[in-house]
Design a protein around this motif. Structure first.
Motif, short mmCIF file in Angstrom:
data_model
loop_
_atom_site.label_atom_id
_atom_site.label_comp_id
_atom_site.label_asym_id
_atom_site.label_seq_id
_atom_site.Cartn_x
_atom_site.Cartn_y
_atom_site.Cartn_z
N VAL A 57 25.56 41.81 -81.87
CA VAL A 57 25.07 42.70 -80.82
C VAL A 57 26.24 43.39 -80.15
O VAL A 57 27.25 42.75 -79.85
N GLY A 58 26.08 44.67 -79.89
CA GLY A 58 27.04 45.42 -79.09
C GLY A 58 26.30 46.03 -77.91
O GLY A 58 25.24 46.64 -78.09
N VAL A 59 26.82 45.84 -76.72
CA VAL A 59 26.20 46.37 -75.49
C VAL A 59 26.99 47.60 -75.05
O VAL A 59 28.21 47.52 -74.84
N PHE A 60 26.29 48.71 -74.92
CA PHE A 60 26.91 49.98 -74.53
C PHE A 60 26.61 50.27 -73.07
O PHE A 60 25.48 50.07 -72.61
N HIS A 61 27.64 50.75 -72.36
CA HIS A 61 27.45 51.01 -70.93
C HIS A 61 28.26 52.23 -70.51
O HIS A 61 29.32 52.52 -71.08
N GLY A 62 27.73 52.94 -69.51
CA GLY A 62 28.41 54.12 -68.98
C GLY A 62 29.21 53.81 -67.73
O GLY A 62 30.19 54.49 -67.44
N GLY A 63 28.78 52.81 -66.98
CA GLY A 63 29.51 52.40 -65.78
C GLY A 63 30.75 51.61 -66.15
O GLY A 63 30.98 51.30 -67.33
N PRO A 64 31.56 51.25 -65.15
CA PRO A 64 32.81 50.52 -65.43
C PRO A 64 32.58 49.18 -66.13
O PRO A 64 33.38 48.76 -66.95
N GLU A 65 31.48 48.50 -65.80
CA GLU A 65 31.11 47.22 -66.41
C GLU A 65 29.63 47.28 -66.77
O GLU A 65 28.86 47.97 -66.10
N PRO A 66 29.19 46.54 -67.79
CA PRO A 66 27.77 46.53 -68.12
C PRO A 66 26.93 45.98 -66.96
O PRO A 66 27.33 45.01 -66.31
N ARG A 67 25.80 46.61 -66.71
CA ARG A 67 24.86 46.10 -65.70
C ARG A 67 24.24 44.80 -66.19
O ARG A 67 23.96 43.90 -65.41
N ASN A 68 24.00 44.72 -67.49
CA ASN A 68 23.45 43.52 -68.12
C ASN A 68 24.18 43.30 -69.44
O ASN A 68 24.33 44.24 -70.22
N ASN A 69 24.61 42.08 -69.67
CA ASN A 69 25.16 41.64 -70.95
C ASN A 69 24.84 40.16 -71.05
O ASN A 69 25.70 39.30 -70.84
N LEU A 70 23.58 39.87 -71.33
CA LEU A 70 23.04 38.52 -71.21
C LEU A 70 23.53 37.55 -72.29
O LEU A 70 23.36 36.34 -72.13
N GLY A 71 24.12 38.07 -73.35
CA GLY A 71 24.66 37.20 -74.40
C GLY A 71 26.17 37.21 -74.45
O GLY A 71 26.75 36.69 -75.40
N ASP A 72 26.79 37.81 -73.45
CA ASP A 72 28.25 37.92 -73.41
C ASP A 72 28.81 38.48 -74.72
O ASP A 72 29.77 37.99 -75.28
N TRP A 73 28.14 39.56 -75.20
CA TRP A 73 28.53 40.20 -76.45
C TRP A 73 29.65 41.20 -76.21
O TRP A 73 30.01 41.49 -75.06
N ALA A 74 30.15 41.77 -77.29
CA ALA A 74 31.14 42.85 -77.19
C ALA A 74 30.51 44.00 -76.40
O ALA A 74 29.36 44.37 -76.63
N ALA A 75 31.27 44.53 -75.46
CA ALA A 75 30.79 45.64 -74.62
C ALA A 75 31.59 46.89 -74.96
O ALA A 75 32.81 46.82 -75.15
#
Length: 177
Positions: A57-75
């Motif tokens: 899983v890769g979590v994509f985010h526009g803000g400085p940090e992900p709002r949610n990354n419930l599996g502590d995956w690569a952001a």
């Protein structure tokens, strides 16, 4: 590895059972998952994937940090354009997930313009997208722009107007081609 863009409306806090089953099949097949960090459907899907202890899983985010990354995956931070506000802060990361995706799976409330645009973006590049429409209780696959237009046929005129407003010039051109 096949990459699947999972997403949906921020107002969805319970995934339809067939979408849950489809995500289970994605995990069983060990496909890669591209997912955003938004509350609602993204967070619900993240919770499901975290429950499987799924790693691809890769979590994509526009803000400085992900709002949610419930599996502590690569952001993956995809910075918004300078001066971006509101939905535009997150549009760049959505476009990046579309660019990387082979397929999509969207849970749409029949009203979210962002989800609707992601389905269109996938159709533009020829990546099929399974759409669970919770408002109408339907499921279908959008393969092409005509499929997307058919999906939009029953959408509220305000939703269609908001989608038009958020489209880039390139998306408008692709829609008219």
């Amino acid at each position: 590895m096949t990459m699947i863009f999972l997403g949906g409306s921020r107002d969805i806090f319970e995934l339809p059972v067939p979408a849950i089953e489809r995500i289970g099949a994605i995990v069983a097949a060990e496909h890669g998952v591209l997912i955003g960090d938004a509350p609602g459907a993204d967070a619900e899907m993240q919770g499901l994937l975290a429950g499987y202890n799924y790693e691809h899983v890769g979590v994509f985010h526009g803000g400085p940090e992900p709002r949610n990354n419930l599996g502590d995956w690569a952001a993956y931070h995809v910075p918004p354009p300078d001066g971006a506000k509101g939905f535009a802060v997150h549009a760049a990361k959505d476009r990046e997930m579309v660019r990387r995706a082979d397929f999509g799976l969207m849970v749409w409330d029949g009203a979210s313009p962002g989800t609707c645009l992601n389905i269109l973006r996938l159709a533009i590049i020829g990546s099929p997208c399974v759409v669970y429409d919770t408002m109408r209780g339907t499921v279908g696959t959008v393969h092409t722009i005509p499929d997307w237009r058919a999906m939009m046929h029953d959408a509220d005129p305000d939703v269609r107007d908001e989608v038009e407003t958020r489209m880039t010039a390139e998306e408008h051109i692709a829609l008219e081609a």
